[in-house]
Design a protein around this motif. Sequence first.
Motif, short mmCIF file in Angstrom:
data_model
loop_
_atom_site.label_atom_id
_atom_site.label_comp_id
_atom_site.label_asym_id
_atom_site.label_seq_id
_atom_site.Cartn_x
_atom_site.Cartn_y
_atom_site.Cartn_z
N GLU A 81 8.93 -14.13 -3.13
CA GLU A 81 10.39 -14.16 -3.01
C GLU A 81 11.07 -13.31 -4.08
O GLU A 81 12.08 -12.66 -3.83
CB GLU A 81 10.90 -15.61 -3.06
CG GLU A 81 12.36 -15.74 -2.77
CD GLU A 81 12.79 -15.19 -1.41
OE1 GLU A 81 13.91 -14.64 -1.34
OE2 GLU A 81 12.03 -15.29 -0.44
N ALA A 82 10.52 -13.30 -5.29
CA ALA A 82 11.11 -12.52 -6.38
C ALA A 82 11.12 -11.03 -6.04
O ALA A 82 12.08 -10.32 -6.35
CB ALA A 82 10.35 -12.75 -7.68
N SER A 83 10.07 -10.56 -5.39
CA SER A 83 10.02 -9.15 -4.99
C SER A 83 11.08 -8.85 -3.94
O SER A 83 11.72 -7.80 -3.96
CB SER A 83 8.64 -8.80 -4.45
OG SER A 83 7.67 -8.96 -5.46
N ASN A 84 11.26 -9.76 -3.00
CA ASN A 84 12.27 -9.56 -1.96
C ASN A 84 13.68 -9.62 -2.53
O ASN A 84 14.56 -8.88 -2.09
CB ASN A 84 12.09 -10.59 -0.85
CG ASN A 84 10.78 -10.39 -0.11
OD1 ASN A 84 10.29 -9.28 0.02
ND2 ASN A 84 10.19 -11.48 0.34
N ARG A 85 13.90 -10.47 -3.53
CA ARG A 85 15.22 -10.53 -4.19
C ARG A 85 15.54 -9.24 -4.92
O ARG A 85 16.70 -8.85 -5.04
CB ARG A 85 15.29 -11.71 -5.15
CG ARG A 85 15.65 -13.01 -4.47
CD ARG A 85 16.06 -14.08 -5.47
NE ARG A 85 15.11 -14.24 -6.56
CZ ARG A 85 14.08 -15.08 -6.56
NH1 ARG A 85 13.86 -15.84 -5.51
NH2 ARG A 85 13.29 -15.17 -7.60
N ALA A 106 16.72 -4.32 4.13
CA ALA A 106 15.79 -4.79 5.16
C ALA A 106 14.37 -4.63 4.65
O ALA A 106 14.08 -3.77 3.83
CB ALA A 106 15.97 -4.01 6.45
N HIS A 107 13.50 -5.48 5.17
CA HIS A 107 12.08 -5.40 4.86
C HIS A 107 11.36 -4.92 6.11
O HIS A 107 11.63 -5.39 7.21
CB HIS A 107 11.55 -6.76 4.43
CG HIS A 107 12.32 -7.36 3.29
ND1 HIS A 107 12.28 -6.85 2.01
CD2 HIS A 107 13.19 -8.40 3.25
CE1 HIS A 107 13.07 -7.58 1.23
NE2 HIS A 107 13.64 -8.52 1.97
N MET A 108 10.45 -3.97 5.91
CA MET A 108 9.71 -3.42 7.05
C MET A 108 8.88 -4.50 7.73
O MET A 108 8.78 -4.54 8.96
CB MET A 108 8.82 -2.27 6.59
CG MET A 108 8.13 -1.55 7.72
SD MET A 108 6.85 -0.46 7.12
CE MET A 108 5.62 -1.65 6.62
N GLU A 109 8.27 -5.37 6.94
CA GLU A 109 7.45 -6.45 7.50
C GLU A 109 7.38 -7.61 6.53
O GLU A 109 7.90 -7.53 5.43
CB GLU A 109 6.04 -5.93 7.85
CG GLU A 109 5.27 -5.40 6.66
CD GLU A 109 3.93 -4.80 7.04
OE1 GLU A 109 3.67 -4.59 8.22
OE2 GLU A 109 3.13 -4.55 6.11
#
Length: 193
Positions: A81-85, A106-109
């Motif tokens: 989650e920290a990486s996505n934040r 957006a995240h590719m996957e």
Amino acid sequence: MHVAAYNTVQRLPAVRSCACKHSSAFRLESCSRSACRKHHLSFRPVRSLASDHIYAQQAKAMSSTAESTAVVVVDHGSRREASNRMLEDFVNLYRQTSGRQIVEGAHMEIAEPTIADAVRKCASAGATTIVVAPYFLSRGRHIQEDIPALVAAAQEQHPGVKCIVAEPIGLDPLMAQLIETRVQTASTTATAY
């Protein structure tokens, strides 16, 4: 369906901002304030008459389409989650630095929001052109195949919206400057293993 080719994307000058609120679309140099150097790579404007004229023309051309052009910044996506934040933080920084009104991440996957989610939000906000900017370093398989396919699928759901996939970060002198800043910071503050 119209997904523009990579080489049709016009490269515009980089705009950078730092905590000291330096921000410019002019020729850039490293910020001289020590507080900026401690925390991140930053820049201050260096102006010339020629650059003023060039950037004024580009700003005029961009202003007519800026309201209807959105940007989707895409990273790989992570289970952490920290990486996505971190993408959310970067999107906010980019929005503030660029002054663009419609910017989504957006995240590719692996994680949400997906490219389709971000394209839907941009179209709902009134964008007629969406530039998908990969937050990737090189033109690997994700850039050449996966992201264009996901963008094309998302675009099919929004007739009348044109999606363009920009080049990844790639080779850029600003990246070399950023790495050098990180090396200098690490060599003065890090503990050897």
